[in-house]
Scaffold this active site. Structure first.
Site, PDB file in Angstrom:
ATOM      1  N   LYS A 156     -56.528  96.092  45.922  1.00  7.60           N
ATOM      2  CA  LYS A 156     -55.651  96.308  46.133  1.00  7.60           C
ATOM      3  C   LYS A 156     -54.448  95.211  46.572  1.00  7.60           C
ATOM      4  O   LYS A 156     -54.515  94.175  46.161  1.00  7.60           O
ATOM      5  CB  LYS A 156     -55.822  97.435  47.513  1.00  7.60           C
ATOM      6  CG  LYS A 156     -56.146  96.058  48.847  1.00  7.60           C
ATOM      7  CD  LYS A 156     -56.633  97.200  49.596  1.00  7.60           C
ATOM      8  CE  LYS A 156     -56.366  96.556  51.309  1.00  7.60           C
ATOM      9  NZ  LYS A 156     -57.043  97.734  52.148  1.00  7.60           N
TER      10      LYS A 156
ATOM     11  N   ARG B 146     -58.724 106.738  62.361  1.00  9.55           N
ATOM     12  CA  ARG B 146     -57.470 106.550  61.081  1.00  9.55           C
ATOM     13  C   ARG B 146     -58.118 107.150  59.931  1.00  9.55           C
ATOM     14  O   ARG B 146     -56.928 108.497  59.252  1.00  9.55           O
ATOM     15  CB  ARG B 146     -57.318 105.287  60.488  1.00  9.55           C
ATOM     16  CG  ARG B 146     -56.197 104.501  60.845  1.00  9.55           C
ATOM     17  CD  ARG B 146     -55.815 103.170  59.859  1.00  9.55           C
ATOM     18  NE  ARG B 146     -56.582 103.452  58.959  1.00  9.55           N
ATOM     19  CZ  ARG B 146     -57.449 101.470  58.717  1.00  9.55           C
ATOM     20  NH1 ARG B 146     -56.179 100.658  58.128  1.00  9.55           N
ATOM     21  NH2 ARG B 146     -57.926 101.261  57.504  1.00  9.55           N
TER      22      ARG B 146
ATOM     23  N   TYR C  51     -30.104  77.232  61.584  1.00  9.07           N
ATOM     24  CA  TYR C  51     -29.845  78.229  61.866  1.00  9.07           C
ATOM     25  C   TYR C  51     -29.939  78.012  63.732  1.00  9.07           C
ATOM     26  O   TYR C  51     -30.969  77.712  63.724  1.00  9.07           O
ATOM     27  CB  TYR C  51     -29.929  80.035  61.305  1.00  9.07           C
ATOM     28  CG  TYR C  51     -29.746  79.837  60.079  1.00  9.07           C
ATOM     29  CD1 TYR C  51     -28.329  80.519  59.720  1.00  9.07           C
ATOM     30  CD2 TYR C  51     -30.649  80.444  59.618  1.00  9.07           C
ATOM     31  CE1 TYR C  51     -27.114  79.977  58.835  1.00  9.07           C
ATOM     32  CE2 TYR C  51     -29.744  79.811  57.948  1.00  9.07           C
ATOM     33  CZ  TYR C  51     -28.412  80.556  57.213  1.00  9.07           C
ATOM     34  OH  TYR C  51     -28.004  81.539  56.282  1.00  9.07           O
TER      35      TYR C  51
ATOM     36  N   MET D 206     -33.735  81.441  54.663  1.00 11.71           N
ATOM     37  CA  MET D 206     -34.148  82.527  52.572  1.00 11.71           C
ATOM     38  C   MET D 206     -34.582  81.801  52.146  1.00 11.71           C
ATOM     39  O   MET D 206     -35.417  82.394  50.883  1.00 11.71           O
ATOM     40  CB  MET D 206     -32.811  83.267  52.532  1.00 11.71           C
ATOM     41  CG  MET D 206     -33.675  84.438  51.445  1.00 11.71           C
ATOM     42  SD  MET D 206     -31.963  85.180  51.133  1.00 11.71           S
ATOM     43  CE  MET D 206     -31.496  86.642  52.065  1.00 11.71           C
TER      44      MET D 206
HETATM   45  C1  LIG Z   1     -58.673  96.637  51.974  1.00  9.54           C
HETATM   46  C2  LIG Z   1     -59.817  97.390  52.654  1.00  9.54           C
HETATM   47  C3  LIG Z   1     -60.973  96.407  52.489  1.00  9.54           C
HETATM   48  C4  LIG Z   1     -61.127  95.172  52.245  1.00  9.54           C
HETATM   49  O1  LIG Z   1     -61.203  94.542  53.549  1.00  9.54           O
HETATM   50  P1  LIG Z   1     -60.737  92.534  53.849  1.00  9.54           P
HETATM   51  O2  LIG Z   1     -60.628  92.880  55.459  1.00  9.54           O
HETATM   52  O3  LIG Z   1     -59.723  92.894  53.314  1.00  9.54           O
HETATM   53  O4  LIG Z   1     -62.259  92.985  53.133  1.00  9.54           O
HETATM   54  C5  LIG Z   1     -62.591  97.632  52.452  1.00  9.54           C
HETATM   55  N1  LIG Z   1     -62.314  98.340  53.279  1.00  9.54           N
HETATM   56  C6  LIG Z   1     -61.483  99.243  52.624  1.00  9.54           C
HETATM   57  C7  LIG Z   1     -61.560 100.951  53.013  1.00  9.54           C
HETATM   58  C8  LIG Z   1     -60.016  98.806  52.717  1.00  9.54           C
HETATM   59  O5  LIG Z   1     -59.019  99.636  52.329  1.00  9.54           O
END
Ligand SMILES: *Cc1c(COP(=O)(O)O)cnc(C)c1O
Length: 361
Positions: free
Chosen positions: A34, A130, A256, A304
């Site tokens: 993802k 969640r 800065y 930046m």
């Molecule tokens: C993003 C995600 C993972 C992967 O998690 P990591 O900590 O990056 O291994 C696994 N399961 C679900 C449902 C996720 O959203």
């Protein structure tokens, strides 16, 4: 050409994927790609893994379609399921696996007309609070799914809130809640993210694991002596160059806010990378970098388009020298700690101004 770029070692990603299979030999591994493979380029990573990946995991249909449009035919799981009912037609057409995590998603699925059976990852809320159905509601929800003609396999999916803390009892409690429900249902399970895969064998040795951050070579287990670090190879090397060097007297400020004041005569190197490239502005003075393969540190606030490093103890360092911000020389977890964040946000913050260059295709 501006020298800021990221080298992505696809062999390292293959190595890390295989480590998830070594840790969970009986499980299939859903490579989580993802968010553009955590900034590493989803299509390139998917192609590198496609001969061996059991499946990919993405956050949404748009990410799944990017893979299908580039010719990836491996199974793809929508980790959060769908966001509106129309998406079911593409789930059907493109053979996607789909999480069902809310009552609304369940209703959309049960009412849909699909041409074939879809593999559902039915989410249980075992403590993360969640998404997912409570352990008490889960058997009835499963019964509704199982009675639906276009539902094929159902996998019990759940997610851990503290698997990256091996000393905490939370993961065991979550595992107990899951097995209490699943003792009677007997479903295949997918429980472990990277931390679960690396640290919790009972969670990993199920039907599916879901390795994400570990594919990119960063362990979520932050203790520096954790054995997981030795198993993984960093996949991304974020690099740039020194493009200006100057000498400052003790007492002179840098950058800065005059945030850093030289405590000795200081040779300062200006590096062509900054927060608009995704390098964290929260990186503190002392954040490690490597110049010509030798350790140095950030001094002064990240700007930046550039940042400043201490070359006082590197008398040979000069304009044009290579700098690694994280990767094989600089541990991304150390940079994250100095920036009060985690490797996940560092990787996913890299912006399109930083070209990704692939090696070991
Ligand atoms: C993003 C995600 C993972 C992967 O998690 P990591 O900590 O990056 O291994 C696994 N399961 C679900 C449902 C996720 O959203």
């Amino acid at each position: 050409m501006r020298p800021a770029h990221a080298i992505i070692d696809l062999d390292a990603i293959r190595h890390n994927y295989r480590q998830s299979k070594v840790l969970a030999p009986s499980a299939k591994a859903i490579a989580i790609i993802k968010a553009n493979a955590y900034g590493h380029g989803a299509v390139a990573v998917a192609k590198a893994l496609s001969p061996e990946a059991d499946a990919y995991g993405v956050a949404c249909l748009e990410e799944a379609m990017e893979l299908r449009d580039s010719g990836i035919t491996n199974p793809v799981l929508l980790l959060e399921g769908i966001f509106e009912p129309d998406e079911l037609q593409q789930v059907d057409q493109h053979d996607l696996y789909m999480a069902v995590a809310t009552e609304r998603q369940l209703g959309w699925l049960l009412e849909a007309k699909l041409s074939k059976k879809v593999h559902i990852f039915l989410k249980m809320d075992s403590g993360m609070h969640r998404l997912g159905f409570s352990p008490a509601d889960y058997p009835a929800v499963y019964a509704r799914l199982a009675a639906c003609p276009h539902v094929g396999q159902v996998t019990l999916m759940s997610h851990f809130s503290r698997a990256d803390e091996p000393d905490q009892p939370t993961t065991e409690r979550q595992l107990e809640r899951i097995s209490q429900v699943n003792n009677s249902l007997g479903l295949n399970c997918s429980l472990a993210n990277s931390a679960g895969t690396l640290a919790w064998p009972a969670a990993a040795n199920q039907a599916y694991v879901r390795p994400g951050i570990m594919l990119y070579g960063a362990s979520p287990l932050m203790a520096p002596d954790d054995p997981s670090h030795a198993l993984l190879k960093p996949a991304m090397s974020l690099r740039s160059e020194i493009f200006s060097v100057r000498e400052l007297a003790a007492g002179e400020p840098i950058g800065y806010g005059e945030n850093f004041i030289c405590d000795r005569p200081t040779r300062v190197g200006v590096v062509a990378i900054g927060y608009a490239d995704g390098y964290s502005r929260h990186a503190q003075d002392g954040t490690p970098v490597s110049v010509n393969g030798k350790p140095s540190r950030i001094i002064g606030r990240v700007s930046m388009d550039m940042l400043t490093v201490d070359l006082t103890d590197l008398p040979d360092a000069k304009e044009g020298d290579p700098v690694e911000l994280w990767g094989k020389e600089v541990d991304v977890n150390l940079v994250a700690t100095h920036s009060r964040t985690i490797s996940y946000t560092l990787f996913t913050s890299i912006t399109r101004r930083v070209p990704l260059r692939y090696i070991n295709q």
